[in-house]
Design a protein around this motif. Sequence first.
Motif, PDB file in Angstrom:
ATOM      1  N   VAL A 441       0.856  -1.190   0.000  1.00 29.66           N
ATOM      2  CA  VAL A 441       0.000   0.000   0.000  1.00 29.66           C
ATOM      3  C   VAL A 441       0.893   1.241   0.000  1.00 29.66           C
ATOM      4  O   VAL A 441       1.799   1.370   0.827  1.00 29.66           O
ATOM      5  CB  VAL A 441      -0.942   0.027   1.217  1.00 29.66           C
ATOM      6  CG1 VAL A 441      -1.831   1.265   1.170  1.00 29.66           C
ATOM      7  CG2 VAL A 441      -1.795  -1.234   1.258  1.00 29.66           C
ATOM      8  N   LYS A 455      -3.360   0.604  -3.313  1.00 31.65           N
ATOM      9  CA  LYS A 455      -2.944  -0.776  -3.043  1.00 31.65           C
ATOM     10  C   LYS A 455      -2.522  -1.465  -4.330  1.00 31.65           C
ATOM     11  O   LYS A 455      -3.279  -1.521  -5.302  1.00 31.65           O
ATOM     12  CB  LYS A 455      -4.068  -1.574  -2.386  1.00 31.65           C
ATOM     13  CG  LYS A 455      -3.653  -3.003  -2.055  1.00 31.65           C
ATOM     14  CD  LYS A 455      -4.740  -3.777  -1.353  1.00 31.65           C
ATOM     15  CE  LYS A 455      -4.296  -5.202  -1.067  1.00 31.65           C
ATOM     16  NZ  LYS A 455      -5.342  -5.986  -0.406  1.00 31.65           N
ATOM     17  N   SER A 457      -1.670  -4.983  -5.605  1.00 33.04           N
ATOM     18  CA  SER A 457      -1.721  -6.407  -5.264  1.00 33.04           C
ATOM     19  C   SER A 457      -0.547  -7.140  -5.880  1.00 33.04           C
ATOM     20  O   SER A 457      -0.003  -6.737  -6.909  1.00 33.04           O
ATOM     21  CB  SER A 457      -3.040  -7.024  -5.765  1.00 33.04           C
ATOM     22  OG  SER A 457      -4.136  -6.392  -5.167  1.00 33.04           O
ATOM     23  N   ASN A 552      -6.181  -4.906   9.811  1.00 30.88           N
ATOM     24  CA  ASN A 552      -7.076  -4.512   8.722  1.00 30.88           C
ATOM     25  C   ASN A 552      -8.208  -3.603   9.200  1.00 30.88           C
ATOM     26  O   ASN A 552      -9.175  -3.385   8.483  1.00 30.88           O
ATOM     27  CB  ASN A 552      -7.655  -5.749   8.026  1.00 30.88           C
ATOM     28  CG  ASN A 552      -6.635  -6.426   7.134  1.00 30.88           C
ATOM     29  OD1 ASN A 552      -5.654  -5.804   6.726  1.00 30.88           O
ATOM     30  ND2 ASN A 552      -6.853  -7.693   6.833  1.00 30.88           N
ATOM     31  N   SER A 564     -10.860  -2.328   6.346  1.00 29.79           N
ATOM     32  CA  SER A 564     -10.131  -2.176   5.082  1.00 29.79           C
ATOM     33  C   SER A 564      -9.627  -3.524   4.580  1.00 29.79           C
ATOM     34  O   SER A 564      -9.871  -4.561   5.188  1.00 29.79           O
ATOM     35  CB  SER A 564      -8.941  -1.229   5.279  1.00 29.79           C
ATOM     36  OG  SER A 564      -7.939  -1.856   6.080  1.00 29.79           O
ATOM     37  N   ASP A 565      -8.900  -3.466   3.468  1.00 29.42           N
ATOM     38  CA  ASP A 565      -8.205  -4.597   2.841  1.00 29.42           C
ATOM     39  C   ASP A 565      -9.170  -5.712   2.437  1.00 29.42           C
ATOM     40  O   ASP A 565      -9.376  -6.691   3.140  1.00 29.42           O
ATOM     41  CB  ASP A 565      -7.120  -5.155   3.761  1.00 29.42           C
ATOM     42  CG  ASP A 565      -6.102  -5.981   2.972  1.00 29.42           C
ATOM     43  OD1 ASP A 565      -6.431  -6.405   1.835  1.00 29.42           O
ATOM     44  OD2 ASP A 565      -5.004  -6.202   3.473  1.00 29.42           O
TER      45      ASP A 565
END
Length: 704
Positions: A441, A455, A457, A552, A564-565
């Motif tokens: 992030v 973010k 990935s 998170n 989040s996440d």
Amino acid sequence: MKLSKQVWLLNFILLRFIIATNTKLNCPPVDECGKVTIPYPFSTIDDCYLDESYYIQCDPKTQIPQLNISSLIVLQDGQLSQSSGHLEVLEISLDGRLIVAIPAGYGCFNDHGMYTSYSTISIETVRFPFSSTQNKLVGVGCDIEANIWLAKSSMPTSCGTNCDRFNDIKNGTCQGSGCCITSIPQGITMASFAVSVNQNQLKASDYSKCGHAFIVENTKYNFSVGDVSTMRNDISFPVVLEWFAGNTSCEEAKMDDTTYMCRGNSVCEDADRESGLPAYHCQCYDGYSGNPYVSDGCQDINECESSELNKCPREYNCMNTNGSYDCVCPKGLQADAKNAGVCTKSANLPDNAGKAMAGIFGIAGAIIVMALTYCGIKKRKIIKGRENFFKQNGGIMLQNLFARKDQVDNNAILFNYEEMKKATNNFTETNIIGEGGYGVVYKGILANKTTVAIKKSKLIDQSQINQFINEVVILSQINHPNIVKLLGCCLETQVPLLVYEYITNDTLCHHIHKGASMTFETRLKIATETAEALFYMNSNTQIIHRDVKPSNILLNDDFSAKVSDFGISRFVPFGQSHLSTYVKGTIGYVDPEYFYTGKLNEKSDVYSFGVVLVELLTGTKIHSLEISLNVYRGAAAYLSSLLERNAFFKVLDKQLKSEEYADVVIGVAKLAINCLDLEGRNRPTMKEVKIELEQLRCVLSSTR
């Protein structure tokens, strides 16, 4: 006699034409089997392939394409289980990649290190060697070795695993703990691979009774902790084989027109073959695209049809040429070098001066055109790559969904790569604000001065693109005060970039475990708001978070919670009670019922939330509590035992040991115990959890 000679000459010319084109009559340059495109020199049609080794058998019922190889033999428990001369084809690309599915070898064993069942895979591909640069040998399991034996060699190439410290096993990491990786030798066409028990660890791990060994394309397998215990024995993986136009050098191939494979508007390139033996590929010239192995297969790209493919200045007209394009001024105008190359009217100059200036302008114009052409060609591949990533990541589908009438309230934005690059200062490390098993992030500042969290990935499963797009649409419509807002995404990179609102006060994990103090009122507020967010997600959007944990849960300056996440979150279709999927999540927070069955439902988030409640109360990570059994069997029992023995306050965080709200603390503890029940059906719903926490907050307020 003359007529006979004319007929013979006509037949000879026709024969040379057929040989020169190397395309057989009534044969399509490309055919399909199921969802797989089969380009020449491969084919599923009799007599339409280059030779027998390029024949692809298409099953008329299943529409699964299969490649003819020498042999694929599967031995299970020492007995012949499968013998075949075919491999399922997943993809054929014109750059020399042939992707096939190959099963994994496995070994299952008991606590004494003795096999209970096993399989060995032996394969010979003959014409198509395994790519050592694009594949890897992987072993998954506890206390096993993944081995690959080569023809005429008694010593295997291998890697080993152990599970001595299960907490060291991490998602995405294959360094020996639960998962290992090693390279495969170069140029092999015959090999066997299997699993063997590590003789240094005679007692099999409690976490895994089976190990797996398999060859897989480098980017197609990302290790998950759950794979140690849940990987199926009948699983197969994509493997890259190499194919070539011919087994000679380009120089030698060009000497024989009857066998030379490269057709019009293409070039021959010597292949960098791992075995060192000569071979070549064909490739369309720059500015052309298509199949170089078919007559007229490489067609000119008309750059003038796309403003992204040509870089002509505004004043110029684009003129397409074979393999390229020119930028020219409209009739009656000329480029003025003193005016930054802008097309202007011709000046009235004396003849000699005019000729001289015309020459100068001509040279300057030629230089500008060459420079623009060079830059255009250089940037074209970058632009094309971003276009491909955009399509591959479902960009067109997402554009269509956002354009629909029922999506008019959708505020999500499709960002381009340049915006993301500028916002993060080219993704510099100093902008990293978080990193986990599923991605990195970055803190970013958009052009409108909005601070965001971007973010990136590590990997996305291309087979799940439709589900990913669906989740992006749903999450972009969520406007809940306790869920981090998804502002948009960028799809022009290999894996999508997700853009979220920026939260200022770090994570709950930081405040619980790194010395920051929080009152009980604040902790109860965070728990209630988190429960509210999870209830909203489970009931309104059918999304299971699947990775609820303190790291998170983000906090604003006023300690408002923001869940989040959503990197491994899953959408459960309406009407379904659960979703069967590979187990993912963080050890210690994963629902044990989901861990053992693979069935994900809203009660899975309830269990994880129960663990968060325990850490809010104790200020200690779940792994550090002195639970007699492992977390999956003893968390609830451990807390119940402490309450029964009036010993619960010994493990409480020092901020919570005040007697004035002891009853509320015990109420939260009992709620955590209910959430941690091993059977999901006995746990409360997230709605019930939310209501009880709200009631406990009211009780706490009345005692102040």
